[in-house]
Structure formats: C-alpha cells, structure tokens
Write an enzyme that holds these catalytic residues in place. Structure first.
Site, PDB file in Angstrom:
ATOM      1  N   ASN A   1      50.393  -4.475 -19.245  1.00  0.00           N
ATOM      2  CA  ASN A   1      49.164  -3.776 -18.862  1.00  0.00           C
ATOM      3  C   ASN A   1      47.928  -4.648 -19.092  1.00  0.00           C
ATOM      4  OD1 ASN A   1      50.108  -1.317 -17.865  1.00  0.00           O
ATOM      5  ND2 ASN A   1      50.265  -0.411 -19.906  1.00  0.00           N
TER       6      ASN A   1
ATOM      7  N   HIS B   1      46.575  -1.682 -15.465  1.00  0.00           N
ATOM      8  CA  HIS B   1      47.410  -0.479 -15.463  1.00  0.00           C
ATOM      9  C   HIS B   1      48.065  -0.229 -14.109  1.00  0.00           C
ATOM     10  CE1 HIS B   1      46.623   0.983 -19.512  1.00  0.00           C
ATOM     11  NE2 HIS B   1      45.366   0.553 -19.364  1.00  0.00           N
TER      12      HIS B   1
ATOM     13  N   GLU C   1      56.152   4.097 -21.539  1.00  0.00           N
ATOM     14  CA  GLU C   1      57.167   3.186 -21.000  1.00  0.00           C
ATOM     15  C   GLU C   1      58.552   3.500 -21.543  1.00  0.00           C
ATOM     16  OE1 GLU C   1      55.597   0.982 -24.685  1.00  0.00           O
ATOM     17  OE2 GLU C   1      54.947   2.524 -23.271  1.00  0.00           O
TER      18      GLU C   1
END
Length: 350
Positions: free
Chosen positions: A228, A233, A263
């Site tokens: 990220n 993102h 995640e």
C-alpha cells in the site's frame, strides 16, 4: 411404517397439490414450468447439481439425475406408438403421487420430476403430452410421454396475471441480489466475515454430528502495508482482487473462502483431514508465489502469503476455537519468516 420426515414432506406435497388443483391453478402449463424451475434451483442450491446445456438433451440428463439419486430404483425407456414408454421400479413417494394423480385434472401434478421436465422442455418451446400413467402395483409405475411443439406457451393466461407474475419475479431477483450483497465482500467478490462466521458454525456442527474431519486455513499477505505504501491503496485493492481470483482457481468447489478483514482471508475445508489440508494450503501458497501480480498500472508486485492451519478436528473443538488456533498458527508462520505454512500444535498449557 415410513419414517416421519418422509411422510411429512409427502404430506406437504399432497396438501399444496390438492389446494392448487382445487383452484384449477395447474391447468396453466406456465405455472407448472415455473414450479419445475424452482425445484431444480433448490436441488442445485443443496448440492445436487443440474448443469443445463440449453439443449433438449437436458431432458435425459434431468431424468438421469433423479434416478441416480434414488428417485427410483430402476428406469426402463422404450419406444411407443407416440413418444416413449417409461417403466419405473420402486418410485419414491409413489403413494403421494398416486393420490394426487387420482385427484388432479393435470397429470403432471402427480410427480415433481414431471414438473421439472415441463420446465426443461418448455425452454425449447416444447411440451410433454402424457398419454397414459398406470400404477401397476406398489413397485411398478408406467407412463407414456410424447414430446411435441408448444404453439401457445403462455396458454390462456390473463394479462393481469402475467403482469403480476413478472412483478413477483422482479421482486424475487431483487431479494436474491440483496442476499448476495449481504454475504459478499464488495472488493473481492468473496464471502464476507458475517457469512463465514454464520456458515462456519453450521459446517462445524455438521462435521461434529457426523464425525467428519474438517480444517480451517487463515492466511494473509506478507508485508501488505509495504504494498500500500509503495503502490497506493488502489494498487493494494488490485492485489486483493487478484488474490481472490487465485483462491477461486486453487480451492475446491466445496471449500468456503472469505475475506476475513484487511489482507486476511479464511478458508473452511469440509471433510478434509490434516494431510489433505496441508496439500491444499501448499497449492494455494505456491500459486500465489508464482502468480504475476501488478498494481493495475503495469508495475509488477511480488506477493507471498503466510498460512496457519488449525490442528484439531471439529469433533474435538468448537468453530471459534479452531479459528483461534489457525490464527495462532498464522502468527507463528509470520514470526518464523513468512511465505510458509504452520499447523497449530496444542502445547498442553491451555
């Protein structure tokens, strides 16, 4: 005497059939086809798959599905002067069908297979004519069907009735959509946390009742924060969607996979002993390691996952405890270097 559950479901069939016949509902072929469609959808949703090919040959596949799953002990089909003769041996629920057949004006009401057959042939603008049906004795039933063109598939249905039916179908589709949305993770298209928690308890209870092995995998993406931070993102979202696709390809149809949060993902493996669970986990881990991930803008992203597996069967611990154990194993896998699989081992210290 038959068992209570079998008689109960036969009673429901007879009750609905009698009332619908009373109001002459089943004279409408369109209604019969719709009921057949719903019966097949229910069977599909409960594991008895009927994969339609949009061919009239689906009729044979449908009959084979019923016979294979015990609807009748045997079936013999032979040519007749019009259509074919069907001779059924030990047809399931024959007492209920005979009672309805003697009552209803439309013979297709007498058997759920007939309703499903009406749906299948109706898709091809055909209909089945039943020239005769005889209950020879308690074990043998004979019927003669002829497949013909259907020039008036909607029959004499009133337009107001048809419009009402269409509105009902729209409402039903919306309800299915809302149901799908309520159990689906919007980003990945996998199941969401709510669904995995609800279904997990049910699956574990089933495994405990029938003494079946079961396994849980919990895995997450290694160093996902770095993904990220490096690719943004939006790039991380692309990685999550790609990972979801790999899960669909690497896991079995009977496995239940969901995004657990962020995640992290969880997989329930029904009827799976520990060695097999390890094989499935390794296949998934390797598939991710070898996959070509990108951030959606042409930049390559190297991705690996760490996996934790619960080390007990459902009959030994609860679903919640199995989740906790798999999560502890995942923590150990990450602590020991990531991109690996760890099976939880009870240390005996509580």
């Amino acid at each position: 005497m038959k068992d209570f559950n079998s008689v109960l479901y036969e009673a429901v069939l007879v009750a609905f059939g009698k009332i619908l016949a009373k109001y002459d509902v089943f004279t409408q072929a369109m209604i019969m086809r719709d009921i057949g469609k719903e019966v097949l959808a229910y069977l599909n949703n409960h594991g008895f798959g009927f994969q339609e090919t949009d061919s009239i040959e689906d009729l044979t596949m449908l009959i084979n599905l019923f016979v294979k799953n015990g609807f009748a002990e045997t079936l013999e089909v032979s040519p007749a002067d019009k259509g074919d003769n069907y001779v059924w041996t030990n047809l399931y629920g024959v007492a209920a069908y005979k009672e309805l057949y003697d009552l209803a004006l439309n013979p297709f009401l007498a058997c759920p297979l007939n309703l499903c057959m009406s749906y299948v042939v109706g898709k091809h603008k055909k209909k089945l004519l039943m020239h005769r049906k005889e209950f020879i004795n308690e074990s043998v039933t004979e019927a003669q069907y002829e497949l013909v063109d259907d020039d008036d598939p909607e029959g004499n249905m009133n337009e107001l009735v048809l419009q009402s039916a269409r509105l009902f179908e729209i409402a039903d589709e919306k309800q299915k959509l809302f149901r799908h949305q309520s159990i689906t993770d919007t980003l990945t298209g996998l199941h969401n946390l709510r669904h995995i928690l609800d279904e997990g308890k049910r699956i574990f209870e089933h495994a405990e009742k029938h003494q079946l092995p079961i396994a849980i995998l919990i895995f997450d993406i290694d160093h996902f924060k770095l993904v990220n931070d490096t690719f943004g993102h939006s790039g991380g979202d692309v990685v999550l969607r790609t990972l979801a696709d790999i899960c669909r390809q690497s896991l079995r149809e009977t496995d239940l996979v969901a995004r657990y949060g962020g995640e992290e993902f969880v997989v329930i493996l029904p009827n799976t002993p520990p060695p097999r669970a390890m094989e499935i986990a390794e296949r998934l881990r390797k598939a991710v390691e070898l996959a070509a991930f990108s951030d959606g803008k042409g930049n390559k992203v190297n991705i690996t996952i760490s996996i934790g597996i619960n080390g007990e069967n459902a009959r030994e611990i609860s679903f919640d405890a199995a989740l906790q154990n798999a999560d502890k194993a995942l923590f150990q896998a990450k602590h020991e270097g990531r991109n690996q699989i760890v099976v939880y081992k009870n240390s005996g210290n509580g």
